[in-house]
Design a protein around this motif. Structure first.
Motif, mmCIF file in Angstrom:
data_model
loop_
_atom_site.group_PDB
_atom_site.id
_atom_site.type_symbol
_atom_site.label_atom_id
_atom_site.label_comp_id
_atom_site.label_asym_id
_atom_site.label_seq_id
_atom_site.Cartn_x
_atom_site.Cartn_y
_atom_site.Cartn_z
ATOM 1 N N MET A 71 6.797 -33.620 -3.464
ATOM 2 C CA MET A 71 7.430 -33.208 -2.170
ATOM 3 C C MET A 71 9.017 -32.731 -2.521
ATOM 4 O O MET A 71 9.823 -33.500 -3.401
ATOM 5 C CB MET A 71 7.464 -34.664 -1.211
ATOM 6 C CG MET A 71 8.274 -34.549 -0.070
ATOM 7 S SD MET A 71 8.790 -36.333 0.588
ATOM 8 C CE MET A 71 10.113 -36.762 -0.279
ATOM 9 N N ARG A 72 9.414 -31.707 -1.737
ATOM 10 C CA ARG A 72 10.903 -31.258 -1.817
ATOM 11 C C ARG A 72 11.773 -31.727 -0.808
ATOM 12 O O ARG A 72 11.432 -31.982 0.349
ATOM 13 C CB ARG A 72 10.714 -29.771 -2.014
ATOM 14 C CG ARG A 72 10.001 -29.374 -3.059
ATOM 15 C CD ARG A 72 10.073 -27.684 -3.110
ATOM 16 N NE ARG A 72 11.468 -27.182 -3.352
ATOM 17 C CZ ARG A 72 11.686 -26.939 -4.355
ATOM 18 N NH1 ARG A 72 10.947 -27.437 -5.708
ATOM 19 N NH2 ARG A 72 13.116 -26.505 -4.946
ATOM 20 N N LYS A 73 12.823 -32.361 -1.210
ATOM 21 C CA LYS A 73 13.800 -32.656 -0.226
ATOM 22 C C LYS A 73 14.992 -31.730 0.140
ATOM 23 O O LYS A 73 15.323 -31.161 -0.973
ATOM 24 C CB LYS A 73 14.492 -34.019 -0.677
ATOM 25 C CG LYS A 73 13.858 -35.091 -0.191
ATOM 26 C CD LYS A 73 14.585 -36.566 -0.321
ATOM 27 C CE LYS A 73 13.927 -37.621 0.436
ATOM 28 N NZ LYS A 73 14.855 -38.818 0.390
ATOM 29 N N CYS A 74 15.222 -31.690 1.266
ATOM 30 C CA CYS A 74 16.400 -30.509 1.714
ATOM 31 C C CYS A 74 17.618 -30.829 0.907
ATOM 32 O O CYS A 74 18.127 -31.892 1.064
ATOM 33 C CB CYS A 74 16.458 -30.334 3.240
ATOM 34 S SG CYS A 74 17.816 -29.361 3.751
ATOM 35 N N ILE A 75 18.156 -29.797 0.340
ATOM 36 C CA ILE A 75 19.680 -30.185 -0.202
ATOM 37 C C ILE A 75 20.693 -30.325 0.718
ATOM 38 O O ILE A 75 21.533 -30.701 0.288
ATOM 39 C CB ILE A 75 19.983 -28.867 -1.243
ATOM 40 C CG1 ILE A 75 19.914 -27.732 -0.528
ATOM 41 C CG2 ILE A 75 18.943 -29.087 -2.515
ATOM 42 C CD1 ILE A 75 20.617 -26.732 -1.494
ATOM 43 N N VAL A 127 10.619 -24.598 3.551
ATOM 44 C CA VAL A 127 11.530 -24.377 4.741
ATOM 45 C C VAL A 127 11.798 -25.811 5.132
ATOM 46 O O VAL A 127 10.713 -26.578 5.265
ATOM 47 C CB VAL A 127 10.722 -23.348 5.693
ATOM 48 C CG1 VAL A 127 11.866 -23.306 6.913
ATOM 49 C CG2 VAL A 127 10.499 -22.343 5.177
ATOM 50 N N CYS A 128 13.011 -25.993 5.533
ATOM 51 C CA CYS A 128 13.251 -27.464 6.199
ATOM 52 C C CYS A 128 13.122 -27.280 7.758
ATOM 53 O O CYS A 128 13.765 -26.410 8.342
ATOM 54 C CB CYS A 128 14.962 -27.758 5.919
ATOM 55 S SG CYS A 128 15.257 -29.128 6.736
ATOM 56 N N GLU A 130 8.905 -28.255 4.238
ATOM 57 C CA GLU A 130 7.474 -27.697 4.387
ATOM 58 C C GLU A 130 7.429 -26.661 2.969
ATOM 59 O O GLU A 130 8.043 -25.775 2.983
ATOM 60 C CB GLU A 130 7.235 -27.052 5.608
ATOM 61 C CG GLU A 130 7.146 -28.025 6.972
ATOM 62 C CD GLU A 130 6.728 -27.265 8.072
ATOM 63 O OE1 GLU A 130 6.265 -26.113 7.859
ATOM 64 O OE2 GLU A 130 6.940 -27.990 9.220
ATOM 65 N N GLU A 131 6.585 -27.110 2.208
ATOM 66 C CA GLU A 131 6.387 -26.161 0.961
ATOM 67 C C GLU A 131 5.086 -25.289 1.268
ATOM 68 O O GLU A 131 4.766 -25.105 2.280
ATOM 69 C CB GLU A 131 5.876 -27.185 -0.261
ATOM 70 C CG GLU A 131 7.045 -28.325 -0.531
ATOM 71 C CD GLU A 131 6.676 -29.231 -1.577
ATOM 72 O OE1 GLU A 131 5.469 -29.395 -1.673
ATOM 73 O OE2 GLU A 131 7.472 -29.314 -2.434
ATOM 74 N N ASN A 132 4.996 -24.484 0.120
ATOM 75 C CA ASN A 132 4.007 -23.291 -0.217
ATOM 76 C C ASN A 132 3.958 -22.119 0.896
ATOM 77 O O ASN A 132 3.108 -21.662 1.341
ATOM 78 C CB ASN A 132 2.589 -24.211 0.188
ATOM 79 C CG ASN A 132 2.163 -24.694 -1.248
ATOM 80 O OD1 ASN A 132 2.272 -24.209 -2.247
ATOM 81 N ND2 ASN A 132 1.812 -25.852 -1.032
ATOM 82 N N TYR A 133 5.216 -22.021 1.528
ATOM 83 C CA TYR A 133 5.572 -20.586 1.895
ATOM 84 C C TYR A 133 5.476 -19.460 1.091
ATOM 85 O O TYR A 133 5.690 -19.825 -0.110
ATOM 86 C CB TYR A 133 6.889 -20.515 2.647
ATOM 87 C CG TYR A 133 6.854 -21.241 3.944
ATOM 88 C CD1 TYR A 133 6.842 -20.628 5.249
ATOM 89 C CD2 TYR A 133 6.721 -22.830 4.041
ATOM 90 C CE1 TYR A 133 6.909 -21.385 6.497
ATOM 91 C CE2 TYR A 133 6.944 -23.257 5.347
ATOM 92 C CZ TYR A 133 6.970 -22.737 6.386
ATOM 93 O OH TYR A 133 6.997 -23.455 7.566
#
Ligand code: ZN
Length: 62
Positions: free
Chosen positions: A1-5, A41-42, A12-15
């Motif tokens: 999971m990526r967190k917005c910096i 994308v956040c 939302e990943e995998n774009y």
């Protein structure tokens, strides 16, 4: 999971990049391996983060 910096929300990943076959990044040097980065994308603030997924990262750093 990526967190917005910027805002810390879950991104939302995998774009994927489209158009012209997608963007390729290549490791330095003439024989550098190429991979296709993805984007996250956040949904809260719209921040876009470009990253290389684990599978592609292995390929790139091999
Ligand atoms: Zn954000």
């Amino acid at each position: 999971m990526r967190k917005c910096i910027r805002c810390g929300a879950e991104m939302e990943e995998n774009y994927t990049f489209t158009g012209g076959g997608g963007n390729v990044i290549r490791r330095k040097g003439s024989s550098g391996k190429a991979v296709y980065p993805k984007a996250a994308v956040c949904p809260k603030c719209g921040e876009v983060s470009i990253y290389v997924d684990e599978e592609q990262l292995k390929k790139l750093m091999d």
